[in-house]
Scaffold this motif. Structure first.
Motif, PDB file in Angstrom:
ATOM      1  N   ALA A  26      79.933  40.364  13.694  1.00 49.63           N
ATOM      2  CA  ALA A  26      79.126  39.430  12.905  1.00 49.63           C
ATOM      3  C   ALA A  26      79.826  39.091  11.587  1.00 49.63           C
ATOM      4  O   ALA A  26      79.834  37.924  11.159  1.00 49.63           O
ATOM      5  N   GLU A  27      80.432  40.092  10.972  1.00 46.36           N
ATOM      6  CA  GLU A  27      81.158  39.846   9.721  1.00 46.36           C
ATOM      7  C   GLU A  27      82.345  38.915   9.977  1.00 46.36           C
ATOM      8  O   GLU A  27      82.609  38.001   9.180  1.00 46.36           O
ATOM      9  N   LEU A  28      83.076  39.151  11.080  1.00 45.98           N
ATOM     10  CA  LEU A  28      84.208  38.274  11.403  1.00 45.98           C
ATOM     11  C   LEU A  28      83.736  36.848  11.661  1.00 45.98           C
ATOM     12  O   LEU A  28      84.355  35.886  11.181  1.00 45.98           O
ATOM     13  N   LYS A  29      82.632  36.708  12.399  1.00 47.01           N
ATOM     14  CA  LYS A  29      82.091  35.369  12.654  1.00 47.01           C
ATOM     15  C   LYS A  29      81.683  34.708  11.350  1.00 47.01           C
ATOM     16  O   LYS A  29      81.953  33.517  11.144  1.00 47.01           O
ATOM     17  N   ALA A  30      81.034  35.474  10.488  1.00 45.37           N
ATOM     18  CA  ALA A  30      80.605  34.921   9.200  1.00 45.37           C
ATOM     19  C   ALA A  30      81.824  34.496   8.381  1.00 45.37           C
ATOM     20  O   ALA A  30      81.832  33.408   7.776  1.00 45.37           O
ATOM     21  N   ASP A  31      82.846  35.341   8.361  1.00 44.51           N
ATOM     22  CA  ASP A  31      84.070  35.003   7.628  1.00 44.51           C
ATOM     23  C   ASP A  31      84.705  33.732   8.198  1.00 44.51           C
ATOM     24  O   ASP A  31      85.154  32.849   7.441  1.00 44.51           O
ATOM     25  N   ALA A  49      83.993  26.260   6.929  1.00 42.96           N
ATOM     26  CA  ALA A  49      83.230  25.435   5.990  1.00 42.96           C
ATOM     27  C   ALA A  49      84.095  25.077   4.777  1.00 42.96           C
ATOM     28  O   ALA A  49      84.073  23.918   4.307  1.00 42.96           O
ATOM     29  N   GLN A  50      84.851  26.051   4.282  1.00 42.62           N
ATOM     30  CA  GLN A  50      85.729  25.770   3.136  1.00 42.62           C
ATOM     31  C   GLN A  50      86.799  24.754   3.513  1.00 42.62           C
ATOM     32  O   GLN A  50      87.132  23.858   2.718  1.00 42.62           O
ATOM     33  N   GLU A  51      87.345  24.890   4.740  1.00 40.29           N
ATOM     34  CA  GLU A  51      88.351  23.931   5.188  1.00 40.29           C
ATOM     35  C   GLU A  51      87.734  22.533   5.297  1.00 40.29           C
ATOM     36  O   GLU A  51      88.380  21.538   4.947  1.00 40.29           O
ATOM     37  N   LYS A  52      86.487  22.469   5.779  1.00 43.60           N
ATOM     38  CA  LYS A  52      85.806  21.172   5.863  1.00 43.60           C
ATOM     39  C   LYS A  52      85.575  20.585   4.481  1.00 43.60           C
ATOM     40  O   LYS A  52      85.734  19.372   4.272  1.00 43.60           O
ATOM     41  N   VAL A  53      85.204  21.440   3.526  1.00 41.46           N
ATOM     42  CA  VAL A  53      85.002  20.959   2.150  1.00 41.46           C
ATOM     43  C   VAL A  53      86.309  20.402   1.604  1.00 41.46           C
ATOM     44  O   VAL A  53      86.337  19.321   0.990  1.00 41.46           O
ATOM     45  N   VAL A  54      87.402  21.134   1.832  1.00 44.13           N
ATOM     46  CA  VAL A  54      88.710  20.651   1.357  1.00 44.13           C
ATOM     47  C   VAL A  54      89.048  19.320   2.026  1.00 44.13           C
ATOM     48  O   VAL A  54      89.503  18.372   1.363  1.00 44.13           O
ATOM     49  N   LYS A  55      88.818  19.229   3.337  1.00 43.85           N
ATOM     50  CA  LYS A  55      89.105  17.991   4.076  1.00 43.85           C
ATOM     51  C   LYS A  55      88.260  16.835   3.552  1.00 43.85           C
ATOM     52  O   LYS A  55      88.772  15.724   3.345  1.00 43.85           O
ATOM     53  N   ILE A  56      86.954  17.120   3.335  1.00 44.19           N
ATOM     54  CA  ILE A  56      86.082  16.067   2.796  1.00 44.19           C
ATOM     55  C   ILE A  56      86.557  15.646   1.415  1.00 44.19           C
ATOM     56  O   ILE A  56      86.581  14.444   1.080  1.00 44.19           O
ATOM     57  N   HIS A  57      86.965  16.630   0.618  1.00 43.43           N
ATOM     58  CA  HIS A  57      87.490  16.318  -0.719  1.00 43.43           C
ATOM     59  C   HIS A  57      88.733  15.431  -0.614  1.00 43.43           C
ATOM     60  O   HIS A  57      88.881  14.454  -1.365  1.00 43.43           O
TER      61      HIS A  57
END
Length: 157
Positions: free
Chosen positions: A96-101, A107-115
């Motif tokens: 679960a921790e690995l999935k969350a990570d 999500a961070q990569e998507k934020v960077v891409k959207i940026h």
């Protein structure tokens, strides 16, 4: 030498002068024989009861050993189940921790891409504005040039 009730019953005493009353002796011997037979039967019965009790005691001891072994096996199984459950819980938690990570990373990569997309779109918008401004300026210049030509043509005439 052991004396049996039959020995007592068959015992013969020699006759002597002024001896015991033979009938009383034989009556007493018969009584002793009967008592001895009763004691021997009771002794045999008690030996049989003792053997049964010993056998039953042995069975109970065997049952006790079996129950102890069963209890020890059950306790070991419980401990094994607990250990396995803990390991499984730890494994599930780690997964679960690995999935969350991974989800956070995605999500961070998507934020960077959207940026990056926003920056690109802003650049495109700025470029588009500049092109429109040049186009408008160019059209204005053409309009002015047309006006001047019209004014020269109408002023010449």
């Amino acid at each position: 030498m052991r004396i049996t009730p039959l020995d007592i019953q068959q015992k013969q005493f020699p006759m002597r002068f002024r001896g015991f009353d033979v009938d009383e002796v034989y009556s007493f011997l018969e009584l002793v024989r009967e008592e001895l037979e009763e004691l021997l039967r009771e002794n045999a019965s008690l030996k049989e009861q003792l053997n049964r009790a010993d056998n039953q005691l042995q069975e109970y001891k065997n049952m006790e050993v079996t129950l102890r072994e069963t209890l020890m096996t059950a306790q070991q199984m419980v401990e094994d189940y607990k250990t396995n459950a803990r390991k499984e819980a730890e494994l599930i938690l780690k997964e679960a921790e690995l999935k969350a990570d991974n989800m956070i990373k995605e999500a961070q990569e998507k934020v960077v891409k959207i940026h990056e997309d926003i920056v690109d779109l802003k650049g495109i918008r700025r470029h588009f504005k500049e092109e429109i401004k040049r186009l408008i300026d160019s059209h204005l210049k053409m309009l002015e040039f047309d006006k001047e030509r019209e004014g020269e043509e109408s002023g010449e005439v």
